[in-house]
Design an enzyme around this catalytic site. Sequence first.
Site, PDB file in Angstrom:
ATOM      1  N   GLU A   1       0.834  -1.215   0.000  1.00 57.81           N
ATOM      2  CA  GLU A   1       0.000   0.000   0.000  1.00 57.81           C
ATOM      3  C   GLU A   1       0.866   1.262   0.000  1.00 57.81           C
ATOM      4  OE1 GLU A   1      -3.256  -0.304   2.863  1.00 57.81           O
ATOM      5  OE2 GLU A   1      -4.094  -1.997   1.753  1.00 57.81           O
TER       6      GLU A   1
ATOM      7  N   GLU B   1      -4.764  -8.802  -0.892  1.00 57.26           N
ATOM      8  CA  GLU B   1      -5.605  -8.611   0.299  1.00 57.26           C
ATOM      9  C   GLU B   1      -7.041  -8.485  -0.157  1.00 57.26           C
ATOM     10  OE1 GLU B   1      -4.414  -5.633   3.188  1.00 57.26           O
ATOM     11  OE2 GLU B   1      -2.297  -6.065   2.814  1.00 57.26           O
TER      12      GLU B   1
END
Length: 507
Positions: free
Chosen positions: A176, A307
Amino acid sequence: MANEARVVIDLDVPLHTISRHVYGHFAEHLGRCIYDGFYVGDDSPLPHEGGIRLDLVDALRELAIPNLRWPGGCFADEYHWMDGIGPREGRPRMVNTHWGDVEENNHFGTHEFMRLCELLGADAYVNGNVGSGTVREMSEWVEYLTRAGASPMAALRRENGRDEPWTVPFWGIGNEPWGCGGNMSPEHYAEEARRYATYLRDHGNNSLYRIAAGGPDDDVRWTKSLMEALQCFGCAKEPRGIFQAISFHYYSMATPGDAKGSATSFTDDEYYWAMGKAQDVERVLTAHSNVMDVYDPGKKVGLVLDEWGTWWDVEEGTNPGFLYQQNTLRDALVASVHFDVFHRHADRLVMANLAQTVNVLQAVILTDPESGEIVRTPTFHVFEMNRGHHDATAVSTHLVERPAARVDGEFPVELVSVSASVKDGRGLVSLSNLDSTEALDVVLDLRGQQVSDVSGRLLSAARIDDYNRAGDAAVTPTSLSTAAHPRGLSVTIPPHSFATVSFAVTN
Ligand code: AHR
């Protein structure tokens, strides 16, 4: 009266291989996933090997977990691997600022993770630190893990008791980067990904599959920027030799920051919202895939959803930073819907990782703090029932008759979800009836092959909010009756249920 559907399944029209790696998992140093989950420590009365909980390993082996991502998540970008090697008592401590602001003693580190993978029979997916680490640190970690022969890092590994290198197939370059991984722009991160990937060497026979971290949800700017970085004008290497895949994350959650809703107490509208959000992963995945097609029509660069899963409010009385939530039949259906989408897009989607394996978010296992008992969640059973799709060939599947979609919420919701594959002479059909109140009569219109030796399994419960707890496995697979039909087979599945039908196929 039951809803009706007919699915045409062309058993002789192969589409693509469904990599077993789309059934991957994710274990972060977050809440009770590692500590008090996988790792109970040397002094635990529970059966363990070097602190790794063995009954948990045994349960997870039922899923044939293909790969495990570690150590994060957001934690990956503040993890310094050298703090997690050597004698445990001498390992430095740190603060896990992302997750609960608790002290991390680094007792579970590289050797413990690699042993866990060995016990599970899973491939390692190690996620390196770009946010607060260095290129040298990441490069040396790869050397430590995978290099045989004489080298400083191989020597250090031997000092710590491991002679032979491990095999590490998958490597993540940060996590991220648009947020907890460094708040970078897509363009800046793309340059960083190229720089880091350059020094992630293939030692000996270990061939790394390097995964650059992409954007959230349908933010395709990251995918575009990373695909452009792979064009590598003037580089000596083949473009895809720098990194081999791009990831993105997709959670079935309300807008971050908003109340996410209870895991166990929800309205019918909230249930359908979750089903719609889960189905919307197909639009998101297609959006990333379309951008990649522009640069890579041959689909050599992989797309990785490392994810995914549901994200509800934490259970009352638990640490908000530990992301501990219950798991109902609703979660199981979110999973089954995702898998149907993954199967359809497995020509581009090479890996996916549920967040997270134990005690965090949409876990497949919860460990009961009082009794120590292991609880297989409804989501666990979807993974287990779908095992036959691992490395199988997806076949063409069309819902030619189906109930009308629900269109009154944020997302349109198709009430039936289905996919099918063939492997080693057996076909497997996965079917979800998402209608919260109506049963579904389905005709499986099986074409192109002879079918025999049919069996069915069902995951259902009286209520959509039923869940499993220590001593009470309310949501567990049972057998499902199937009947011969002039077009193939017919089955009836109750409201809010997941089913699989398996059969032998011959020409
Ligand atoms: O899975 C929990 C967290 O969600 C991960 O650490 C992070 O990558 C994402 O935001």
